[in-house]
Design a protein around this motif. Structure first.
Motif, PDB file in Angstrom:
ATOM      1  N   ALA A 167      16.001  -9.946  13.064  1.00  0.00           N
ATOM      2  CA  ALA A 167      15.401  -9.127  14.127  1.00  0.00           C
ATOM      3  C   ALA A 167      14.884 -10.000  15.267  1.00  0.00           C
ATOM      4  O   ALA A 167      14.980  -9.630  16.442  1.00  0.00           O
ATOM      5  N   GLN A 168      14.375 -11.191  14.922  1.00  0.00           N
ATOM      6  CA  GLN A 168      13.885 -12.099  15.959  1.00  0.00           C
ATOM      7  C   GLN A 168      15.024 -12.586  16.853  1.00  0.00           C
ATOM      8  O   GLN A 168      14.846 -12.725  18.074  1.00  0.00           O
ATOM      9  N   VAL A 169      16.180 -12.832  16.274  1.00  0.00           N
ATOM     10  CA  VAL A 169      17.338 -13.232  17.083  1.00  0.00           C
ATOM     11  C   VAL A 169      17.726 -12.112  18.044  1.00  0.00           C
ATOM     12  O   VAL A 169      18.100 -12.354  19.209  1.00  0.00           O
ATOM     13  N   GLY A 170      17.625 -10.858  17.600  1.00  0.00           N
ATOM     14  CA  GLY A 170      17.878  -9.743  18.503  1.00  0.00           C
ATOM     15  C   GLY A 170      16.893  -9.702  19.664  1.00  0.00           C
ATOM     16  O   GLY A 170      17.271  -9.411  20.816  1.00  0.00           O
ATOM     17  N   VAL A 171      15.614 -10.030  19.382  1.00  0.00           N
ATOM     18  CA  VAL A 171      14.614 -10.103  20.457  1.00  0.00           C
ATOM     19  C   VAL A 171      14.942 -11.253  21.405  1.00  0.00           C
ATOM     20  O   VAL A 171      14.753 -11.141  22.633  1.00  0.00           O
ATOM     21  N   PHE A 172      15.452 -12.361  20.871  1.00  0.00           N
ATOM     22  CA  PHE A 172      15.861 -13.487  21.728  1.00  0.00           C
ATOM     23  C   PHE A 172      16.953 -13.056  22.711  1.00  0.00           C
ATOM     24  O   PHE A 172      16.958 -13.461  23.879  1.00  0.00           O
ATOM     25  N   VAL A 173      17.883 -12.240  22.235  1.00  0.00           N
ATOM     26  CA  VAL A 173      18.956 -11.761  23.110  1.00  0.00           C
ATOM     27  C   VAL A 173      18.385 -10.867  24.211  1.00  0.00           C
ATOM     28  O   VAL A 173      18.787 -10.957  25.386  1.00  0.00           O
ATOM     29  N   ILE A 174      17.425 -10.004  23.871  1.00  0.00           N
ATOM     30  CA  ILE A 174      16.789  -9.148  24.881  1.00  0.00           C
ATOM     31  C   ILE A 174      16.030  -9.998  25.904  1.00  0.00           C
ATOM     32  O   ILE A 174      16.040  -9.718  27.111  1.00  0.00           O
ATOM     33  N   MET A 175      15.357 -11.058  25.429  1.00  0.00           N
ATOM     34  CA  MET A 175      14.675 -11.965  26.349  1.00  0.00           C
ATOM     35  C   MET A 175      15.662 -12.618  27.304  1.00  0.00           C
ATOM     36  O   MET A 175      15.379 -12.803  28.499  1.00  0.00           O
ATOM     37  N   THR A 176      16.828 -12.987  26.788  1.00  0.00           N
ATOM     38  CA  THR A 176      17.831 -13.644  27.627  1.00  0.00           C
ATOM     39  C   THR A 176      18.360 -12.689  28.695  1.00  0.00           C
ATOM     40  O   THR A 176      18.591 -13.090  29.842  1.00  0.00           O
ATOM     41  N   ILE A 177      18.563 -11.434  28.335  1.00  0.00           N
ATOM     42  CA  ILE A 177      19.073 -10.460  29.315  1.00  0.00           C
ATOM     43  C   ILE A 177      18.073 -10.264  30.453  1.00  0.00           C
ATOM     44  O   ILE A 177      18.434 -10.237  31.627  1.00  0.00           O
ATOM     45  N   GLY A 178      16.773 -10.108  30.096  1.00  0.00           N
ATOM     46  CA  GLY A 178      15.746  -9.956  31.129  1.00  0.00           C
ATOM     47  C   GLY A 178      15.730  -8.586  31.774  1.00  0.00           C
ATOM     48  O   GLY A 178      15.950  -8.468  32.991  1.00  0.00           O
ATOM     49  N   ILE A 179      15.496  -7.559  30.972  1.00  0.00           N
ATOM     50  CA  ILE A 179      15.439  -6.201  31.509  1.00  0.00           C
ATOM     51  C   ILE A 179      14.199  -6.061  32.400  1.00  0.00           C
ATOM     52  O   ILE A 179      13.105  -6.476  32.013  1.00  0.00           O
ATOM     53  N   PRO A 180      14.316  -5.532  33.600  1.00  0.00           N
ATOM     54  CA  PRO A 180      13.149  -5.409  34.489  1.00  0.00           C
ATOM     55  C   PRO A 180      12.053  -4.521  33.878  1.00  0.00           C
ATOM     56  O   PRO A 180      12.328  -3.474  33.293  1.00  0.00           O
ATOM     57  N   GLY A 181      10.812  -4.988  34.011  1.00  0.00           N
ATOM     58  CA  GLY A 181       9.666  -4.251  33.505  1.00  0.00           C
ATOM     59  C   GLY A 181       9.339  -4.512  32.062  1.00  0.00           C
ATOM     60  O   GLY A 181       8.396  -3.911  31.528  1.00  0.00           O
ATOM     61  N   TRP A 182      10.082  -5.416  31.374  1.00  0.00           N
ATOM     62  CA  TRP A 182       9.828  -5.705  29.969  1.00  0.00           C
ATOM     63  C   TRP A 182       9.006  -6.980  29.778  1.00  0.00           C
ATOM     64  O   TRP A 182       8.651  -7.323  28.669  1.00  0.00           O
ATOM     65  N   GLY A 183       8.753  -7.703  30.830  1.00  0.00           N
ATOM     66  CA  GLY A 183       7.935  -8.907  30.742  1.00  0.00           C
ATOM     67  C   GLY A 183       8.687 -10.160  30.359  1.00  0.00           C
ATOM     68  O   GLY A 183       8.052 -11.165  30.004  1.00  0.00           O
ATOM     69  N   PHE A 184      10.005 -10.152  30.430  1.00  0.00           N
ATOM     70  CA  PHE A 184      10.813 -11.326  30.101  1.00  0.00           C
ATOM     71  C   PHE A 184      11.550 -11.795  31.351  1.00  0.00           C
ATOM     72  O   PHE A 184      12.218 -10.989  32.020  1.00  0.00           O
ATOM     73  N   SER A 185      11.468 -13.074  31.634  1.00  0.00           N
ATOM     74  CA  SER A 185      12.140 -13.647  32.812  1.00  0.00           C
ATOM     75  C   SER A 185      13.566 -14.037  32.453  1.00  0.00           C
ATOM     76  O   SER A 185      13.916 -15.226  32.397  1.00  0.00           O
ATOM     77  N   GLY A 186      14.394 -13.050  32.176  1.00  0.00           N
ATOM     78  CA  GLY A 186      15.783 -13.296  31.835  1.00  0.00           C
ATOM     79  C   GLY A 186      16.656 -13.387  33.064  1.00  0.00           C
ATOM     80  O   GLY A 186      16.199 -13.561  34.203  1.00  0.00           O
ATOM     81  N   TRP A 187      17.977 -13.225  32.845  1.00  0.00           N
ATOM     82  CA  TRP A 187      18.927 -13.429  33.932  1.00  0.00           C
ATOM     83  C   TRP A 187      18.849 -12.311  34.970  1.00  0.00           C
ATOM     84  O   TRP A 187      18.944 -12.552  36.170  1.00  0.00           O
ATOM     85  N   ILE A 188      18.676 -11.085  34.545  1.00  0.00           N
ATOM     86  CA  ILE A 188      18.640  -9.981  35.513  1.00  0.00           C
ATOM     87  C   ILE A 188      17.420 -10.103  36.424  1.00  0.00           C
ATOM     88  O   ILE A 188      17.516  -9.998  37.668  1.00  0.00           O
ATOM     89  N   VAL A 189      16.270 -10.342  35.832  1.00  0.00           N
ATOM     90  CA  VAL A 189      15.041 -10.480  36.614  1.00  0.00           C
ATOM     91  C   VAL A 189      15.096 -11.727  37.489  1.00  0.00           C
ATOM     92  O   VAL A 189      14.626 -11.730  38.644  1.00  0.00           O
ATOM     93  N   SER A 190      15.690 -12.800  37.001  1.00  0.00           N
ATOM     94  CA  SER A 190      15.745 -14.054  37.770  1.00  0.00           C
ATOM     95  C   SER A 190      16.649 -13.911  38.986  1.00  0.00           C
ATOM     96  O   SER A 190      16.307 -14.372  40.091  1.00  0.00           O
ATOM     97  N   LEU A 191      17.799 -13.294  38.814  1.00  0.00           N
ATOM     98  CA  LEU A 191      18.704 -13.106  39.952  1.00  0.00           C
ATOM     99  C   LEU A 191      18.102 -12.159  40.987  1.00  0.00           C
ATOM    100  O   LEU A 191      18.318 -12.330  42.202  1.00  0.00           O
ATOM    101  N   ALA A 192      17.332 -11.175  40.506  1.00  0.00           N
ATOM    102  CA  ALA A 192      16.681 -10.275  41.461  1.00  0.00           C
ATOM    103  C   ALA A 192      15.536 -10.964  42.186  1.00  0.00           C
ATOM    104  O   ALA A 192      15.233 -10.654  43.351  1.00  0.00           O
ATOM    105  N   ALA A 193      14.877 -11.933  41.511  1.00  0.00           N
ATOM    106  CA  ALA A 193      13.762 -12.645  42.140  1.00  0.00           C
ATOM    107  C   ALA A 193      14.227 -13.584  43.230  1.00  0.00           C
ATOM    108  O   ALA A 193      13.434 -13.965  44.111  1.00  0.00           O
ATOM    109  N   LEU A 194      15.500 -13.994  43.213  1.00  0.00           N
ATOM    110  CA  LEU A 194      16.006 -14.867  44.280  1.00  0.00           C
ATOM    111  C   LEU A 194      15.979 -14.181  45.646  1.00  0.00           C
ATOM    112  O   LEU A 194      15.857 -14.841  46.681  1.00  0.00           O
ATOM    113  N   LYS A 195      16.085 -12.865  45.692  1.00  0.00           N
ATOM    114  CA  LYS A 195      16.045 -12.147  46.962  1.00  0.00           C
ATOM    115  C   LYS A 195      14.634 -12.108  47.534  1.00  0.00           C
ATOM    116  O   LYS A 195      14.454 -12.040  48.749  1.00  0.00           O
ATOM    117  N   THR A 196      13.634 -12.165  46.653  1.00  0.00           N
ATOM    118  CA  THR A 196      12.244 -12.138  47.110  1.00  0.00           C
ATOM    119  C   THR A 196      11.752 -13.520  47.473  1.00  0.00           C
ATOM    120  O   THR A 196      11.166 -13.743  48.537  1.00  0.00           O
TER     121      THR A 196
END
Length: 338
Positions: free
Chosen positions: A236-265
């Protein structure tokens, strides 16, 4: 009656060598053979040539002596198929003997290390983890010594997992820093900062207790129950690691989606969050690798699901509260109603 009882007159003693057949044969020189040759009759002359005694008699072939095996020749005293079976059994016994010798050496090493630490085999150890200063109001909660408690062939795996847990903790702290930087640039990211603080405070102790300590105790005492607890929680922890890597906005993880969106700001903040996303990616990959490695080592041990059930039942029944509750329930079941 006299003619039947009278004996013939004794005859003169005859010399057997005077038999006409013998004298005739010996006087004939044409029949001189090696059998009748006497070397003392004519010492000066050469011996007569050899002639067979009878031309019609068949020659007896010479018998060759039976061949004998040399001392170095391998002999097989069993059947044809029994020799490979004996070799396989001998190899299996030698392998088991080597394993027992390794275990004995490991036990001797642990005993020497315990004696060097001033502890006997049955002595209690003082907790040494986390390494807190003496003036801290809370003391250490666990005892951990990989070199003493873990078998030598599993020490490397347990050490890697310990550093992996430290890496996960540092990644969560860095995630807190990147979320704070994003909140400074964009005040609307307060929810992500709050969740980042929650994940850092929640995952750091829970990951140590829920999957690192079961793994440590599993390798320490070859516990099947702790192995299954580790596999269930760490998967289950490995599954959480995958969610952290994705970086869904509003979940508190600085993953790829949130990082690419932060480049515009903000480019600097986006770069910091991308570094955090790389750490999350390495964390997820390392988790998959270590899960497979520990599972392969688990299959080399004597752990099994049946042993896990037995250990669970023994641990539950050894608990004082559980035994008192079971005794109370049994007493209530056999007490007749009034």
């Amino acid at each position: 009656m006299s003619k039947y009882t009278s004996f013939p007159e004794p005859m003169e003693d005859q010399n057997p060598f005077q038999d006409p057949a013998v004298t005739q044969h010996s006087s004939n020189t044409g029949y001189a053979t090696l059998d009748l040759y006497n070397p003392f009759d004519n010492p000066t002359g050469p011996p007569p040539p050899y002639e067979p005694t009878s031309p019609s008699a068949p020659a007896v072939p010479a018998q060759t002596p039976p061949s004998r095996t040399t001392p170095t020749e391998a002999r097989n005293y069993g059947s044809y198929n029994s020799q490979p079976a004996v070799n396989a059994t001998t190899a299996e016994l030698l392998r088991k003997q080597e394993e027992l010798e390794k275990k004995a050496q490991e036990l001797e090493r642990r005993e020497r290390e315990l004696q060097s630490h001033g502890l006997g085999p049955g002595a209690s150890r003082q907790n040494n983890w986390p390494p807190l200063p003496s003036f801290f109001p809370v003391g250490p909660c666990f005892y951990q010594d990989i070199d003493v408690e873990i078998t030598q062939r599993f020490q490397r795996t347990v050490t890697i997992m310990y550093y992996f847990w430290m890496f996960c903790t540092c990644t969560l702290l860095f995630n807190l820093v990147s979320s704070l930087a994003m909140f400074i640039v964009d005040a609307s990211g307060g929810v992500g900062l709050g969740l980042a603080i929650l994940w850092a405070l929640l995952f750091t102790p829970c990951s140590f207790i829920c999957w690192y300590r079961p793994m440590y105790k599993a390798f320490r005492s070859d516990s099947s129950f702790n192995f299954f607890v580790f596999f269930f929680i760490f998967f289950a922890q490995v599954g959480v690691f995958v969610i952290m890597t994705i970086g869904i906005p509003g979940w508190g993880f600085s993953g790829w989606i949130v990082s690419l969106a932060a480049l515009k700001t903000s480019v600097p903040v986006g770069a910091i969050m991308m570094i955090n996303a790389i750490c999350f990616t390495g964390q997820a990959a390392m988790g998959v690798v270590m899960l497979k490695r520990i599972h392969s080592q688990y299959r080399q041990t004597e752990a099994s699901f049946v042993k896990a059930q037995a250990e669970f039942a023994t641990g539950v029944m050894s608990n004082q509260a559980v035994r008192q509750a079971a005794a109370s329930a049994a007493q209530g079941a056999f007490t007749p109603p009034r």
